[in-house]
Design an enzyme around this catalytic site. Structure first.
Site, PDB file in Angstrom:
ATOM      1  N   ASP A 248     -23.258 -24.012  61.821  1.00 15.42           N
ATOM      2  CA  ASP A 248     -22.905 -23.752  60.425  1.00 15.42           C
ATOM      3  C   ASP A 248     -23.694 -22.520  59.970  1.00 15.42           C
ATOM      4  O   ASP A 248     -24.730 -22.186  60.565  1.00 15.42           O
ATOM      5  CB  ASP A 248     -23.271 -24.957  59.543  1.00 15.42           C
ATOM      6  CG  ASP A 248     -22.086 -25.866  59.243  1.00 15.42           C
ATOM      7  OD1 ASP A 248     -20.999 -25.338  58.960  1.00 15.42           O
ATOM      8  OD2 ASP A 248     -22.254 -27.102  59.287  1.00 15.42           O
TER       9      ASP A 248
ATOM     10  N   HIS B 299     -18.808 -25.622  62.293  1.00 11.37           N
ATOM     11  CA  HIS B 299     -18.334 -26.280  61.075  1.00 11.37           C
ATOM     12  C   HIS B 299     -17.083 -27.132  61.326  1.00 11.37           C
ATOM     13  O   HIS B 299     -16.823 -28.093  60.600  1.00 11.37           O
ATOM     14  CB  HIS B 299     -18.021 -25.203  60.029  1.00 11.37           C
ATOM     15  CG  HIS B 299     -17.700 -25.749  58.676  1.00 11.37           C
ATOM     16  ND1 HIS B 299     -18.675 -26.148  57.781  1.00 11.37           N
ATOM     17  CD2 HIS B 299     -16.514 -25.979  58.048  1.00 11.37           C
ATOM     18  CE1 HIS B 299     -18.100 -26.592  56.675  1.00 11.37           C
ATOM     19  NE2 HIS B 299     -16.795 -26.503  56.809  1.00 11.37           N
TER      20      HIS B 299
ATOM     21  N   SER C  33     -17.080 -31.187  54.757  1.00 12.33           N
ATOM     22  CA  SER C  33     -17.030 -29.918  54.025  1.00 12.33           C
ATOM     23  C   SER C  33     -16.752 -30.185  52.541  1.00 12.33           C
ATOM     24  O   SER C  33     -17.554 -30.839  51.878  1.00 12.33           O
ATOM     25  CB  SER C  33     -15.981 -29.003  54.673  1.00 12.33           C
ATOM     26  OG  SER C  33     -16.147 -27.673  54.282  1.00 12.33           O
TER      27      SER C  33
END
Length: 293
Positions: free
Chosen positions: A236, A268, A155
């Site tokens: 995602d 995610h 991320s």
């Protein structure tokens, strides 16, 4: 680069697209974040219990400029080393929850280094990017015998790892030979988040966002021999997936050695949490990249 034309989104939709917790199919947004933090913490506690560690090793003079090192029991000096950069939207988490991936890697003779950096609002984007670059220099100076240096980021950490790849090393004492980079569910163009809640603690201007967007720094990519893996979760958000797809295409167009992993049945958070498992697809891929499968 030919960018896909984007229809402008309203602020609410942009915020929804850049709220990863709202796209998980496993549980509610609040619960998936709590579960994520709990998973990283318990994984890191286990890693600290079963591996040799060097904790809070300074790489600079700042409060947040410290590393945790997870060391294999192997006496061989020629071990691969992976530097892990944590996520948390540049404003949450720390190195203290970032050792979770160490167990399956250390068991195969890989040194794992979890990097701390000064998250917002204490740190700004320029500082964080400078810190992770300096952490890489420091690791190379401290571990000169490693057989290969690899990056892994999730991320916000994938963004920071991509910024490390796009470094002009002439201003540093050393030019790292990075053999591989594992960029998981990252953001590579910061402009879309300028008007969202994500930027409130970061306070980025457009100039700051532009100079810290890896998608705009392709000419600075220093390691043509580096194998880059762009991984994204099936669940995602469409914007997160588009960020990964476009960055992958940009790297490919620039002639770099890059592959794309669209990981099924993940969101995610689970895409990175599962690195605790030696049988997980991305764990095996990371070990294979380092010649340790």
């Amino acid at each position: 680069m030919n960018k896909t034309y984007r229809t402008p989104m309203n602020k609410d939709e942009l915020e929804r697209q850049y709220s990863p917790s709202r796209w998980s199919h496993r549980m509610s947004a609040d619960d998936v974040i709590k579960a994520h933090v709990a998973a990283l913490k318990s994984g890191t506690e286990k890693a600290r219990a079963v591996t040799q560690t060097l904790l809070d090793v300074p790489y600079g003079d700042g409060d947040g400029e410290k590393l945790d090192v997870y060391v294999p029991s192997s006496s061989s000096p020629d071990l691969p080393l992976v530097i892990y950069l944590h996520g948390g939207y540049w404003q949450f988490l720390s190195k203290d929850e970032s050792g979770f991936l160490a167990v399956p890697l250390v068991q195969k003779g890989v040194v794992v280094v979890a990097v701390g950096y000064s998250i917002a609002p204490k740190g700004n984007m320029d500082l964080m990017v400078s810190q992770v670059r300096r952490s890489v220099v420091s690791v190379i100076q401290q571990y000169s015998h490693i057989s290969g240096l690899y990056l892994c980021g999730h991320s916000a950490g994938a963004h920071l790892a991509a910024m490390v790849l796009s470094t002009d090393w002439s201003q540093y004492d050393i030019s790292p030979q990075i053999k591989g980079a594992f960029l998981v569910s990252g953001i590579y163009d910061l402009q879309p988040i300028l008007s969202t809640y994500v930027n409130e603690p970061l306070k980025m201007t457009e100039d700051v966002a532009l100079r810290n967007s890896p998608s705009r720094l392709l000419s600075q990519l220093s390691s043509s021999s580096c194998h880059i893996v762009i991984a994204v979760a099936q669940n995602d958000s469409p914007e997160f997936r588009k960020q990964s797809q476009e960055y992958f295409k940009d790297l490919e167009s620039a002639g770099l050695k890059v592959s794309y992993e669209d990981v099924p049945d993940t969101d995610h958070f689970s895409i990175i949490e599962q690195l605790v498992d030696e049988k997980y697809h991305l764990t095996k891929l990371l070990l294979k990249m380092m010649g340790r499968s």
